[in-house]
Design an enzyme around this catalytic site. Structure first.
Site, short mmCIF file in Angstrom:
data_model
loop_
_atom_site.label_atom_id
_atom_site.label_comp_id
_atom_site.label_asym_id
_atom_site.label_seq_id
_atom_site.Cartn_x
_atom_site.Cartn_y
_atom_site.Cartn_z
N ASP A 1 0.86 -1.16 -0.21
CA ASP A 1 0.06 -0.09 0.05
C ASP A 1 0.94 1.30 0.04
O ASP A 1 1.60 1.60 1.02
CB ASP A 1 -0.95 -0.06 1.37
CG ASP A 1 -1.93 1.19 1.39
OD1 ASP A 1 -1.55 2.04 0.53
OD2 ASP A 1 -2.67 1.35 2.24
N ALA B 1 -5.26 18.53 -7.47
CA ALA B 1 -4.12 19.08 -6.35
C ALA B 1 -2.92 18.31 -5.96
O ALA B 1 -1.93 18.37 -6.10
CB ALA B 1 -4.94 19.53 -5.12
N TYR C 1 -7.84 15.34 -6.69
CA TYR C 1 -6.92 14.50 -7.63
C TYR C 1 -6.23 15.70 -8.38
O TYR C 1 -4.95 15.26 -8.44
CB TYR C 1 -8.18 13.77 -8.79
CG TYR C 1 -6.96 13.23 -9.60
CD1 TYR C 1 -6.42 11.86 -9.57
CD2 TYR C 1 -6.88 13.63 -11.00
CE1 TYR C 1 -5.89 11.31 -10.33
CE2 TYR C 1 -6.22 13.12 -12.01
CZ TYR C 1 -5.58 11.89 -11.48
OH TYR C 1 -4.83 11.05 -12.74
P1 NAP Z 1 -5.97 2.04 -12.85
O1 NAP Z 1 -6.04 0.91 -14.04
O2 NAP Z 1 -7.18 2.03 -11.79
O3 NAP Z 1 -4.68 1.15 -12.04
C1 NAP Z 1 -4.33 1.56 -10.67
C2 NAP Z 1 -3.04 0.71 -10.19
O4 NAP Z 1 -2.74 1.53 -8.82
C3 NAP Z 1 -3.48 -0.35 -9.73
O5 NAP Z 1 -2.47 -1.30 -10.04
C4 NAP Z 1 -3.90 -0.28 -8.37
O6 NAP Z 1 -3.87 -1.79 -7.68
C5 NAP Z 1 -2.83 0.57 -7.75
N1 NAP Z 1 -3.13 1.08 -6.63
C6 NAP Z 1 -4.03 2.18 -6.25
N2 NAP Z 1 -4.03 2.33 -5.10
C7 NAP Z 1 -2.97 1.91 -4.46
C8 NAP Z 1 -2.18 1.90 -3.27
N3 NAP Z 1 -2.87 2.60 -2.24
N4 NAP Z 1 -1.13 1.25 -3.03
C9 NAP Z 1 -0.56 0.50 -4.15
N5 NAP Z 1 -1.13 0.43 -5.24
C10 NAP Z 1 -2.13 0.98 -5.40
O7 NAP Z 1 -5.56 3.46 -12.90
P2 NAP Z 1 -4.61 3.99 -14.12
O8 NAP Z 1 -5.45 4.65 -15.13
O9 NAP Z 1 -3.48 3.14 -15.05
O10 NAP Z 1 -3.65 5.24 -13.49
C11 NAP Z 1 -2.40 4.91 -13.09
C12 NAP Z 1 -1.77 6.46 -12.74
O11 NAP Z 1 -1.84 7.15 -13.73
C13 NAP Z 1 -2.45 7.21 -11.62
O12 NAP Z 1 -1.50 7.54 -10.68
C14 NAP Z 1 -3.52 8.04 -12.43
O13 NAP Z 1 -3.45 9.18 -11.43
C15 NAP Z 1 -2.45 8.48 -13.57
N6 NAP Z 1 -3.20 8.88 -14.70
C16 NAP Z 1 -4.12 8.11 -15.42
C17 NAP Z 1 -4.67 8.55 -16.40
C18 NAP Z 1 -5.46 7.90 -17.25
O14 NAP Z 1 -6.27 8.42 -18.49
N7 NAP Z 1 -5.71 6.42 -16.99
C19 NAP Z 1 -4.48 9.94 -16.87
C20 NAP Z 1 -3.67 10.56 -16.23
C21 NAP Z 1 -3.02 9.98 -15.22
P3 NAP Z 1 -4.57 -2.17 -6.45
O15 NAP Z 1 -6.06 -1.37 -6.33
O16 NAP Z 1 -4.72 -3.66 -6.30
O17 NAP Z 1 -3.69 -1.69 -5.23
#
Ligand code: NAP
Length: 259
Positions: free
Chosen positions: A64, A159, A157
């Site tokens: 985590d 921020a 988010y």
């Molecule tokens: P996602 O598909 O929801 O995947 C999130 C990942 O983070 C999962 O592996 C999840 O696994 C892990 N996670 C969440 N909370 C956690 C915690 N407390 N400790 C450890 N692992 C944790 O999200 P995503 O879209 O790939 O986004 C990944 C990153 O890219 C994020 O930082 C997001 O803000 C950024 N981002 C995404 C987008 C987009 O369009 N998708 C755009 C801009 C930025 P578990 O839940 O099993 O822990």
């Protein structure tokens, strides 16, 4: 081709899904030892299995990223398995949507802890490993939301994502002492499990508002992270790059219609 990644050990937080899994696969394809850190171990093990099936080296660690003991244990497990840490991709994040009027102080804290405090905890925990290795690389996954744009429901988010960029400026100066760089990738809308949860309407509207007319692929972010982690980027630190298909460029809806 960036050839300097082979044999390096990379931790990818949030590597079990979405962008993190994309980053993990891009690094694994270059011959890195990949550590996939997430809370849910089923998805993490599945991502490891995918990487191994493609001939890569990977292991899953339960972590985590908002919890200091858990983050320290993640780094210790990595060091035990692969002898150190060369690259940290601090990518794990959450994006629950809540307007200010409904947002509780606890909602705010949860997003800040998972998205921003985690950057500090993960970087801090890796410093001894970078010092021992004589070099290190950190790549943060920030966002366009916050530093550049706004979206109703994502004030906490935004921020947290802007905060990551503030963090990296001073962190870059402090990490230089350990021959370590830190940079950030700012994704636009990338097609992931997390984004899918926002619904088909959201995905279609977003794709239509992007000049390149598609959501990004996770590999688009993985490739930018790979560049920052490479030897070729050794002289870049404290910087950020937008990877968004031109999403932040149109100044109005008419501008998109003119394309
Ligand atoms: P996602 O598909 O929801 O995947 C999130 C990942 O983070 C999962 O592996 C999840 O696994 C892990 N996670 C969440 N909370 C956690 C915690 N407390 N400790 C450890 N692992 C944790 O999200 P995503 O879209 O790939 O986004 C990944 C990153 O890219 C994020 O930082 C997001 O803000 C950024 N981002 C995404 C987008 C987009 O369009 N998708 C755009 C801009 C930025 P578990 O839940 O099993 O822990």
């Amino acid at each position: 081709m960036l050839t300097s990644i082979s044999g390096k050990t990379v931790i990818v937080t949030g590597g079990s899904k979405g962008i993190g899994k994309g980053i993990a696969k891009v690094f694994a394809a270059q011959g890195a030892n990949v550590v996939i850190a997430a809370r849910g171990q089923e998805a993490a093990e599945a991502a490891v299995a995918e990487i191994k099936a493609d001939g890569g080296t990977a292991m899953a660690v339960s972590c985590d990223v908002a919890d200091w003991d858990s983050v320290q244990a993640m780094v210790a497990a990595t060091t035990e398995a692969f002898g150190g840490v060369d690259i940290l991709c601090a990518n794990a994040g959450i994006f629950p949507q809540k307007k200010l009027i409904e947002m509780s102080p606890e909602d705010w804290d949860q997003v800040m802890s998972t998205n921003l405090k985690s950057s500090f905890l993960c970087v801090k925990a890796c410093i001894p490993a970078f010092e021992a290795a004589g070099a290190g690389r950190v790549v943060l996954t920030s966002s366009i939301t916050g530093p550049v744009t706004g979206f109703p429901g994502w004030s906490h988010y935004g921020a947290s994502k802007a905060g990551q960029l503030g963090f990296l400026k001073t962190a870059a100066m402090e990490l230089s002492r350990y021959n370590t760089t830190i940079n950030a990738v700012m994704p636009g809308n990338i097609y992931t499990e997390g984004l899918q949860d926002l619904g088909e309407d959201y995905l279609n509207t977003m794709a239509a508002s992007i000049p390149l007319k598609r959501l990004g692929a996770v590999e688009d972010i993985g490739n930018a992270a790979l560049f920052f982690a490479s030897q070729e980027a050794a002289y870049i630190t404290g910087q950020q790059i937008v990877v968004d298909g031109g999403q932040i460029l149109p100044e109005s809806l008419e501008a998109i219609d003119e394309i």
